[in-house]
Design a protein around this motif. Sequence first.
Motif, mmCIF file in Angstrom:
data_model
loop_
_atom_site.group_PDB
_atom_site.id
_atom_site.type_symbol
_atom_site.label_atom_id
_atom_site.label_comp_id
_atom_site.label_asym_id
_atom_site.label_seq_id
_atom_site.Cartn_x
_atom_site.Cartn_y
_atom_site.Cartn_z
ATOM 1 N N TYR A 506 42.086 49.435 45.727
ATOM 2 C CA TYR A 506 43.202 50.307 45.373
ATOM 3 C C TYR A 506 42.656 51.462 44.540
ATOM 4 O O TYR A 506 41.809 51.245 43.663
ATOM 5 N N PRO A 507 43.104 52.683 44.766
ATOM 6 C CA PRO A 507 42.611 53.825 43.985
ATOM 7 C C PRO A 507 42.853 53.621 42.487
ATOM 8 O O PRO A 507 43.967 53.303 42.065
ATOM 9 N N GLY A 508 41.811 53.779 41.705
ATOM 10 C CA GLY A 508 41.940 53.699 40.263
ATOM 11 C C GLY A 508 42.149 52.308 39.715
ATOM 12 O O GLY A 508 42.526 52.147 38.548
ATOM 13 N N VAL A 509 41.917 51.272 40.542
ATOM 14 C CA VAL A 509 42.147 49.889 40.123
ATOM 15 C C VAL A 509 40.844 49.098 40.211
ATOM 16 O O VAL A 509 40.160 49.131 41.236
ATOM 17 N N LYS A 510 40.522 48.385 39.135
ATOM 18 C CA LYS A 510 39.341 47.516 39.110
ATOM 19 C C LYS A 510 39.803 46.066 38.998
ATOM 20 O O LYS A 510 40.615 45.731 38.135
ATOM 21 N N MET A 511 39.261 45.233 39.855
ATOM 22 C CA MET A 511 39.629 43.822 39.856
ATOM 23 C C MET A 511 38.380 42.980 39.602
ATOM 24 O O MET A 511 37.306 43.259 40.150
ATOM 25 N N LEU A 512 38.547 41.954 38.807
ATOM 26 C CA LEU A 512 37.436 41.061 38.472
ATOM 27 C C LEU A 512 37.961 39.639 38.478
ATOM 28 O O LEU A 512 38.931 39.316 37.776
ATOM 29 N N ARG A 513 37.326 38.784 39.277
ATOM 30 C CA ARG A 513 37.767 37.386 39.334
ATOM 31 C C ARG A 513 36.605 36.464 39.001
ATOM 32 O O ARG A 513 35.489 36.623 39.515
ATOM 33 N N THR A 514 36.885 35.495 38.160
ATOM 34 C CA THR A 514 35.909 34.491 37.772
ATOM 35 C C THR A 514 36.522 33.121 38.031
ATOM 36 O O THR A 514 37.620 32.823 37.540
ATOM 37 N N ALA A 515 35.851 32.306 38.808
ATOM 38 C CA ALA A 515 36.347 30.971 39.140
ATOM 39 C C ALA A 515 35.264 29.950 38.817
ATOM 40 O O ALA A 515 34.073 30.210 39.009
ATOM 41 N N ALA A 516 35.695 28.790 38.336
ATOM 42 C CA ALA A 516 34.723 27.801 37.884
ATOM 43 C C ALA A 516 35.230 26.391 38.121
ATOM 44 O O ALA A 516 36.441 26.137 38.151
ATOM 45 N N LEU A 517 34.294 25.466 38.298
ATOM 46 C CA LEU A 517 34.559 24.036 38.261
ATOM 47 C C LEU A 517 33.898 23.508 37.000
ATOM 48 O O LEU A 517 32.677 23.616 36.845
ATOM 49 N N ILE A 518 34.695 22.951 36.085
ATOM 50 C CA ILE A 518 34.194 22.543 34.775
ATOM 51 C C ILE A 518 34.456 21.058 34.550
ATOM 52 O O ILE A 518 35.591 20.582 34.725
ATOM 53 N N LYS A 519 33.416 20.348 34.180
ATOM 54 C CA LYS A 519 33.557 18.930 33.835
ATOM 55 C C LYS A 519 33.903 18.806 32.360
ATOM 56 O O LYS A 519 33.271 19.434 31.515
ATOM 57 N N ILE A 520 34.913 18.008 32.069
ATOM 58 C CA ILE A 520 35.207 17.698 30.681
ATOM 59 C C ILE A 520 35.431 16.190 30.556
ATOM 60 O O ILE A 520 35.831 15.522 31.526
#
Length: 716
Positions: A506-520
């Motif tokens: 999209y013009p003028g739009v920045k997207m950032l995605r972070t996905a994780a599998l975390i053991k707790i």
Amino acid sequence: MNYLKKVVIVFYCLFSGGLYAQQHPSIMLTKANVDAVREGVELYPLLKTSYQEIKQQADVAIKQAINVPVPADGGGGVTHEQHKKNYNTILNCGVAYQLSKDIKYANYVKDMLLAYAAQYQKWPLHPKRKENHQGGKIFWQALNDCVWQVYTIQGYDMVYDAIAPKDRATIENKLFMPILKFLTVDCYTTFNKIHNHGTWNVAAVGMTGYVLNKPEYVEMALKGSKKDGKAGYLAQIDQLFSPDGYYMEGPYYQRYALLPFVLFAKAINNYQPNLKIFEYRDQLLAKAINTSLQLTYTDGTFFPINDAIKDKTYETIELVYGLNLAYADIKPEAFLLDVAQKQKKVIVSDAGLKVAKAIAEGQSQPFKYLSQWIKDGGNGNEGGLGILRSGSNQDQQCLLLKAASQGMGHGHFDRLNILYYDNNGEVFFDYGASRFINIETKRGGHYLPENNSWAKQTVAHNTLVVDQQSHYHAKVSEAEKYNPDLIHFSAEPNMQIVSASENHAYPGVKMLRTAALIKIEGAHKDLLVDIFRVEANKEHQYDLPFWYKGQLVDASFKVEAYKNNLQALGNNYGYQHIWLNAQNSLKDQSGFVSILNNKRFYTTHFTSDKLLNVKMLSIGANDPEMSLTEGKAFMLSSQANASEQTFVSITETHGNIDPVNETVESAYSQLRNLKLISSDQKKAIISFSYKNVAYRYEIDYQAKQNFARLIQENKF
């Protein structure tokens, strides 16, 4: 001097003197190994059952009158299916002849090919040729003609010596040579196209050129019509595959394109072994086969990104060929044998013999699914796919982040889309393609109009939509100019994480995605953590849908579905196909939705730095021919326009039900108090509690090390 230049020089030297002496058969099953394969059929169970299936099909076929109808029907129609049946019969009878030595199989192939030779040149272009595709003569598109020829030339090669020279001359001069002319001259554009249609074309021409001893056609197949290396087989290997062996159109088309790639490679290797085609680009074809297997979930289904029919598994014949050749001719990896056993068949050939023998000798080892970043683009610099896996093959969590290039015409507008699997099935799913393939009664087996109006649109995927418009306004030409960028990938034992950005959708739009599998500690399975940040130079409306499988069983808010007069969610870009079933404007910034899927519970907790509107959705609006398949979603939407927003969600897997004994275990999520502490261009900090422990994590988008880390853990 680079490898391609060396190949060109070698080809010039070879073609100036002609090809090697002819010997038949000479492609998958070779004359030198026929006796060994014949013996192997008696010794190795998998080879035996594979041959018995082929011979049984051949025996059924030869009892029927030869039927070579004038082409009339589109995909799935009577004549279409008959010609498909014919090329399979030709190949099956060829194999049966070589192993049984019974001349009746060779005679049947000869008679069928003579029947084609008597008619082929009289046929015009197919009357129902597909719009915007090169029409074929036997089928509605030239692609299918190429497939026919790839199979048929193998069968002809196997019965070659059993056919009298006069009949061979008729078959070659009135059928195969006109086909070569059609595929190289009439289909000039497709022949030189860097695309799976082009791959099938050059494979058909090249394999036929070898069998008929026509070196000029082999040279064109390898280097393009102008023989300059800018098109043809080698250029396709260079441009369609990344260094990791990823095919840019996605897993479904990677599976389809592999067959002509590996079959032609086998022919090249047999006729001109000094070219070392299996070594080309650091054993690229072997990587492509292994990558195809890694692009499946543990149930064998391919990740259905882009135009994909979702039922395809690695049991498909293309992967049987590919796996057999990878093991026998490139690198005998023991884990490939595990997949071959699951495929329950081998190719009755030199390669199939080696695979069946190794399995019978107990050499198989379990196939290992890997967490990995798979690069896209010929040079590996056009984004890629991030795959995170946790758990055994029997019950594996798998997360896919799609940050790849557009994938040409079959690509969808779904930058930074995620798919999530668990318990041998889909949790957050991808729709795939809208098509009833080869079912002529449903729009002739073509892609449906809804493939463009729905399946390709951004809102049909689990990724961010801005102002109810699709990425790149759903224009392929624009989308092909750019690709997402990898920010980080790591797969440590307790935290697997992938992060990517997209700054041009999209013009003028920045997207950032972070996905994780975390053991707790104490969690039944890894937590799926998803952080989606969007930043723009002006205010927008943001929607983040999660298309899920299963039934809604709980929520942090009261769901009151509309009882009548359902309305479509919007007017365009796929929104017109979505029913808005309910919506709730949350009074605070957090909430949860709980789903029961395949006897297991999945609770997605979500929060944001802005107030959220949660919409409950289903597929099916504006669908006059009832073409769309079932699907449901919850959508996180901003209550008011914003220039920046961060969406955070954590999905917990918990509990189960036993419907037979009517018992339920751990139906309630143990995760609490999800909060977004801070979020900006540099980092995000989130916190939550699980059972008796509070956790705080930091994600540093600019860190090369310690990209994501646990910064606080408090027991209480």
